[in-house]
Design a protein around this motif. Structure first.
Motif, PDB file in Angstrom:
ATOM      1  N   ASP A 133       0.352  -1.535   0.069  1.00  0.00           N
ATOM      2  CA  ASP A 133      -0.175  -0.051  -0.355  1.00  0.00           C
ATOM      3  C   ASP A 133       1.019   0.948  -0.084  1.00  0.00           C
ATOM      4  OD1 ASP A 133       1.461  -0.745   2.573  1.00  0.00           O
ATOM      5  OD2 ASP A 133      -0.761   0.340   3.585  1.00  0.00           O
ATOM      6  N   LYS A 134       2.155   1.316  -0.076  1.00  0.00           N
ATOM      7  CA  LYS A 134       2.862   2.357   0.364  1.00  0.00           C
ATOM      8  C   LYS A 134       4.071   2.647  -1.027  1.00  0.00           C
ATOM      9  CE  LYS A 134       1.747   3.571   4.721  1.00  0.00           C
ATOM     10  NZ  LYS A 134       0.945   4.818   4.769  1.00  0.00           N
ATOM     11  N   LEU A 136       4.772   0.900  -5.533  1.00  0.00           N
ATOM     12  CA  LEU A 136       3.994   0.692  -6.932  1.00  0.00           C
ATOM     13  C   LEU A 136       5.232  -0.069  -6.957  1.00  0.00           C
ATOM     14  CD1 LEU A 136       2.481   1.001  -9.399  1.00  0.00           C
ATOM     15  CD2 LEU A 136       3.793   3.024 -10.121  1.00  0.00           C
ATOM     16  N   GLU A 165      -9.508   5.430  -4.596  1.00  0.00           N
ATOM     17  CA  GLU A 165      -8.926   6.270  -3.819  1.00  0.00           C
ATOM     18  C   GLU A 165      -6.613   5.702  -4.869  1.00  0.00           C
ATOM     19  OE1 GLU A 165      -7.803   6.315   0.766  1.00  0.00           O
ATOM     20  OE2 GLU A 165      -9.436   5.466  -0.095  1.00  0.00           O
ATOM     21  N   LYS A 166      -7.433   4.094  -4.825  1.00  0.00           N
ATOM     22  CA  LYS A 166      -5.734   3.120  -4.926  1.00  0.00           C
ATOM     23  C   LYS A 166      -5.442   3.940  -6.538  1.00  0.00           C
ATOM     24  CE  LYS A 166      -5.463  -0.455  -3.525  1.00  0.00           C
ATOM     25  NZ  LYS A 166      -5.342  -2.233  -3.639  1.00  0.00           N
ATOM     26  N   VAL A 168      -5.515   6.939  -7.853  1.00  0.00           N
ATOM     27  CA  VAL A 168      -4.679   7.872  -7.155  1.00  0.00           C
ATOM     28  C   VAL A 168      -3.739   7.450  -6.352  1.00  0.00           C
ATOM     29  CG1 VAL A 168      -5.340  10.446  -5.897  1.00  0.00           C
ATOM     30  CG2 VAL A 168      -7.178   8.929  -7.536  1.00  0.00           C
ATOM     31  N   ASP A 169      -3.096   7.587  -5.666  1.00  0.00           N
ATOM     32  CA  ASP A 169      -2.494   6.359  -4.986  1.00  0.00           C
ATOM     33  C   ASP A 169      -1.233   6.446  -5.650  1.00  0.00           C
ATOM     34  OD1 ASP A 169      -3.939   7.691  -2.530  1.00  0.00           O
ATOM     35  OD2 ASP A 169      -4.183   5.701  -2.213  1.00  0.00           O
ATOM     36  N   LYS A 170      -1.672   4.858  -6.347  1.00  0.00           N
ATOM     37  CA  LYS A 170      -0.618   4.652  -7.386  1.00  0.00           C
ATOM     38  C   LYS A 170       0.367   6.236  -8.127  1.00  0.00           C
ATOM     39  CE  LYS A 170      -0.879   0.355  -5.446  1.00  0.00           C
ATOM     40  NZ  LYS A 170      -0.263   0.341  -4.558  1.00  0.00           N
ATOM     41  N   THR A 172      -0.337   8.836  -8.338  1.00  0.00           N
ATOM     42  CA  THR A 172       0.250   9.803  -7.658  1.00  0.00           C
ATOM     43  C   THR A 172       2.334   9.518  -7.367  1.00  0.00           C
ATOM     44  OG1 THR A 172      -1.331  10.535  -6.883  1.00  0.00           O
ATOM     45  CG2 THR A 172       0.995  11.052  -5.620  1.00  0.00           C
ATOM     46  N   ILE A 173       2.586   7.791  -6.632  1.00  0.00           N
ATOM     47  CA  ILE A 173       3.246   7.508  -6.889  1.00  0.00           C
ATOM     48  C   ILE A 173       3.937   7.341  -8.060  1.00  0.00           C
ATOM     49  CG2 ILE A 173       4.651   5.676  -6.442  1.00  0.00           C
ATOM     50  CD1 ILE A 173       2.765   4.776  -4.378  1.00  0.00           C
ATOM     51  N   GLN A 216      -4.717  17.136  -9.630  1.00  0.00           N
ATOM     52  CA  GLN A 216      -3.188  17.760  -8.530  1.00  0.00           C
ATOM     53  C   GLN A 216      -2.057  18.405  -9.081  1.00  0.00           C
ATOM     54  OE1 GLN A 216      -4.699  14.018  -6.076  1.00  0.00           O
ATOM     55  NE2 GLN A 216      -2.397  13.894  -6.752  1.00  0.00           N
ATOM     56  N   GLY A 267       8.438   4.829  -5.210  1.00  0.00           N
ATOM     57  CA  GLY A 267       7.459   5.217  -3.840  1.00  0.00           C
ATOM     58  C   GLY A 267       7.985   4.912  -3.364  1.00  0.00           C
TER      59      GLY A 267
END
Length: 354
Positions: A133-134, A136, A165-166, A168-170, A172-173, A216, A267
């Protein structure tokens, strides 16, 4: 950048696979030592067995700790003293355990800062240096860079795992890694559709994620149907491609990466790469394993290390920022210099968590 060779740790991989073959072949070329100081984490006895069985002549120097590594030679750090039965081409619990011991010792030394980057030779265990989860999962080749939103999920569970959400998170990384690790100033990222034809997930999850990324300041495009995207070679127009699940990204990547692909985790503070293939037990001991992917894993790790230094340096020593401050008596303005930002933190145990 300090005037010294980059220290590259290389774990031995599964001792019954092609790990030692590709390592020894990769460092047959003396020009490799102009790029880095390699440190193999493994067993001298197993390395000697592979070298003799394959008729290779690559020499190595045995050391007991990373601090003893010397430039201009292939250093082999003894990670354990136990005897290991080698049966080339036969996967076993013992050979997998030997690979894990090498990784464990390399992880300890990484946290101590005893080398710069890590390259893992192929092994069966899914040993990760970061929580999923932290980080990629990325695959890199000369033609394409592909990131994965979900990994190791059964196909039936993928739709549940793909959330806005996932994504966007991935993404962004992915964007941050393309800028810092690959020095692409304004990356363009393509997002693949989940379905063969646009459906509810594309409308309610992926498209809103793209809109959020755009807010973003990230250039995100799509969603693109995977077969059209790769069939029409649209990947040439993008710096990265974000796939929703393993096969959607891995199948086209392995088709395109004919010269040897590289897998890595983005990441996290540590730089860790691995060849994009397994231990290849079917060809182990036959002397036909191609070291190109291992070489590319080394080159990629070195490039990432250099890119991070050049990217971080201006942030560590920014130009003075002047601001105008009015005084009550109306006298001349004063100017102050903003303190320099601190350097990025070194690898921590939390960042390296399995």
């Amino acid at each position: 950048m300090e005037d010294r060779k980059i220290r590259v740790a290389i774990t031995q991989g599964d001792t019954n696979g092609i790990g030692y073959e590709v390592i020894l072949k990769a460092f047959e070329d003396p020009m490799m030592f102009d790029l880095c100081t390699p440190i193999i984490y493994g067993s001298p006895k197993v390395a000697s067995y592979h070298r003799k069985a394959l008729g290779l002549e690559t020499q190595f120097s045995i050391i007991d700790k990373a601090e003893d590594a010397r430039d201009g030679r292939l250093n082999l750090l003894t990670t354990f003293d136990e005897e290991v039965k080698v049966e080339l081409g036969v996967p076993s619990d013992e050979s997998d355990a030997a690979a894990r011991k090498a990784v464990a010792r390399a992880k300890e030394d990484l946290l101590k800062g005893l080398y710069d980057v890590l390259v893992q030779a192929p092994m069966r265990s899914n040993t990760s240096y970061a929580r999923e989860d932290k980080a990629l999962t990325m695959m890199v080749s000369d033609l394409v860079r592909i990131g994965l939103v979900t990994t190791h999920l059964p196909l039936k569970d993928v739709p549940v795992g793909v959330t806005q959400e996932k994504i966007v998170d991935k993404a962004t990384i992915f964007h941050a890694s393309l800028r810092r690790d690959f020095r692409i100033s304004n990356p363009r990222i393509a997002l693949l559709a989940l379905n063969p034809q646009p459906g509810s997930e594309e409308e309610s999850i992926i498209s809103p994620a793209i809109e959020q990324l755009e807010l973003q300041g990230i250039q995100a495009f799509g969603p693109y149907v995977a077969d059209d995207f790769f069939g029409q070679k649209m990947y040439y127009d993008f710096d990265g491609v974000l796939a929703m699940y393993d096969d959607q990204g891995l199948v086209p990547f392995k088709t395109l990466a004919v010269d040897g692909g590289v897998k890595l985790k983005a990441g996290i503070s540590a730089i860790c790469t691995t060849p994009d293939h397994g231990p290849a037990f079917d060809i182990a001991g036959k002397g036909i394993a191609d070291p190109q992917s291992l070489r590319h894993a080394v080159f990629t790790a070195i490039d990432m290390y250099r890119h991070r230094i050049s990217y971080d340096e201006p942030l560590a020593h920014p130009l003075p920022k002047l601001y105008h401050e009015k005084r009550e008596d109306g006298e001349k303005a004063r100017f102050a210099v903003r303190p320099a930002q601190k350097k990025a933190a070194e690898p921590t145990a939390e960042a390296m968590e399995d």
